[in-house]
Design an enzyme around this catalytic site. Structure first.
Site, short mmCIF file in Angstrom:
data_model
loop_
_atom_site.label_atom_id
_atom_site.label_comp_id
_atom_site.label_asym_id
_atom_site.label_seq_id
_atom_site.Cartn_x
_atom_site.Cartn_y
_atom_site.Cartn_z
N HIS A 62 -70.53 -30.24 -57.33
CA HIS A 62 -70.35 -28.81 -57.59
C HIS A 62 -69.87 -28.49 -59.00
CE1 HIS A 62 -71.04 -27.87 -53.35
NE2 HIS A 62 -70.33 -28.95 -53.11
N GLU A 131 -76.45 -26.34 -50.37
CA GLU A 131 -75.67 -26.80 -49.22
C GLU A 131 -75.56 -25.71 -48.16
OE1 GLU A 131 -71.59 -29.46 -48.69
OE2 GLU A 131 -72.05 -28.50 -50.60
N ASP A 250 -65.78 -41.97 -52.62
CA ASP A 250 -64.63 -41.73 -53.49
C ASP A 250 -63.36 -42.41 -53.02
OD1 ASP A 250 -64.24 -40.13 -51.26
OD2 ASP A 250 -63.54 -38.38 -52.38
N GLY A 251 -63.43 -43.08 -51.86
CA GLY A 251 -62.25 -43.73 -51.31
C GLY A 251 -61.36 -42.80 -50.52
N ASP A 276 -70.00 -35.37 -54.75
CA ASP A 276 -69.50 -34.11 -54.17
C ASP A 276 -68.31 -33.59 -54.98
OD1 ASP A 276 -69.66 -31.99 -52.39
OD2 ASP A 276 -68.33 -32.90 -50.92
N ALA A 311 -61.95 -30.60 -49.63
CA ALA A 311 -62.74 -29.60 -50.37
C ALA A 311 -63.47 -30.30 -51.51
CB ALA A 311 -61.84 -28.50 -50.90
N GLY A 312 -64.45 -31.11 -51.16
CA GLY A 312 -65.15 -31.88 -52.17
C GLY A 312 -64.28 -33.00 -52.69
#
Length: 388
Positions: A62, A131, A250-251, A276, A311-312
């Site tokens: 985003h 999305e 991203d872990g 993301d 949130a992302g």
């Protein structure tokens, strides 16, 4: 330009000793160097101790460095594109949020304008991943449910027109839309339909895939979990060999064991690494926004201030690839494949991007073979980052 002494990621998704030759912004067959007039003045880069991989491609993120693609300004998109290129992501297909239709059309038109006026120092804008807004309120995640609407083919065609064909994916929650089969049929061949933010059952998801949907947004996240009596979307993807799946490494979003499980279920050829990432990526901890909602960034976590929902992410794709290769246990060759040629194929851009082979755009990333740190970024045959 010649790049020598690197371990080069080949079209067989394996590393090998090879020379990379670049002329006029394109990869050239090294065996044909003598046929090129400038042969005597090649710039040579000694990439000893480096891996050479194609430029990365992020098909779902985003924003970054304080900007979001939905901010609706060319300046925001160009700053994001510059940041992405600086970390090795040389082509981007950003994702829009669930916003009012009129606002989405303005955002899409702005992005179409930016594609026509690219910056040499930024990643190429090669698509848009929508999305929303045809998603589920039950699995809305960080999307604003006030803007969620039923799927409508005419509205979707308006999105395609506004973007001048730049939209590559439109997401739906089929269980919320009784006409989802008609919607998919109406748009088949014009855009890929993905399952996104959905609470769909296995059976409904399979119906959508059989109707022509063939992509799923961030596997595991914003969908039902895999259950032995209610297998849901995840098992439906596994049973649909035409369907590819995004995954966030991203872990934070997914446990490493579940990442490995996804690759065993789907196979590496269908998996696409995404970041993301949102506007707080590359920024200090603090409060930001995503789709008009307040988000708190704290370390590697981005969560809604209202309810703590994820949130992302705040991790770029290059670092997600490193996580996938190491912490997630996938190995570097698999991780590179899923961040380069797989996303290129998923958006139909693999004739230009995704691999180091003659005729394609000369986008190369050099990584240190010891710790995978960034050593150089070359885009269109020009050096953007040089840490050699």
């Amino acid at each position: 330009m010649r790049i020598v002494n690197a371990k080069v990621f080949g079209t067989d998704c394996r590393f090998k000793d090879a020379i990379i030759l670049i002329a006029n912004g394109r990869f050239v067959d090294p065996g044909k160097a003598a046929d090129i007039e400038e042969d005597s003045v090649w710039e040579t880069i000694d990439a000893s101790g480096c891996y050479a991989i194609p430029g990365l491609i992020d098909i779902h993120f985003h924003g970054a460095v304080g900007d979001d693609v939905c901010d609706g300004t060319p300046e925001a998109i160009r700053r994001i594109a510059a940041y992405e290129a600086s970390v090795g992501v040389t082509a981007i297909c950003p994702a829009t949020m669930t916003l009012p239709v009129d606002e989405l059309n303005k955002v899409l038109a702005n992005m179409a304008f930016c594609q026509k006026t690219p910056s040499e120092k930024g990643a190429d804008l090669v698509g848009i991943n929508m999305e929303g807004p045809f998603i589920s309120k039950v699995k809305k995640g960080a999307q604003d449910e006030r803007n969620i609407i039923p799927c409508d083919a005419e509205t979707a065609r308006g999105f395609l027109d506004a973007s001048e064909g730049l939209v590559k994916f439109i997401g739906i929650a089929p269980e919320e839309n009784p006409n989802f089969k008609e919607f998919i049929t109406a748009l088949k061949g014009k855009v890929r339909i993905s399952l996104a933010h959905t609470n769909s059952s296995y059976e409904t998801a399979m119906e959508a895939f059989e109707a022509g949907a063939d992509h799923v947004v961030h596997l595991y996240n914003a969908m039902p979990p895999l259950h032995h009596r209610k297998p849901g979307v995840i098992a439906a993807v596994s049973d649909s060999p035409r369907t590819d799946a995004e995954i966030i490494c991203d872990g934070v979003h997914i446990h490493p064991a579940m990442v490995r499980a996804a690759f065993r279920l789907m196979g590496a050829d269908r998996m696409v690494l995404i970041s993301d990432s949102m506007r707080a990526t590359g920024m200090p901890d603090g409060q930001y926004t995503l789709g008009g909602l307040a988000v708190k960034k704290e370390g590697k976590h981005a969560t809604l201030v209202s309810d703590g929902a994820l949130a992302g992410s705040v991790t770029n794709l290059a670092d997600c690839m490193r996580n996938a290769a190491g912490e997630m246990g996938l190995g570097l060759e698999t991780a590179v494949r899923c961040a380069t040629i797989n996303p290129a194929r998923s958006i139909g851009a693999d004739r230009e991007y995704g691999s180091i082979e003659p005729g394609k755009k000369a986008d190369v990333v050099l990584l240190d073979r010891q710790d995978l740190s960034l050593k150089a970024v070359i885009k269109d045959g020009k050096i953007l980052v040089n840490n050699l």
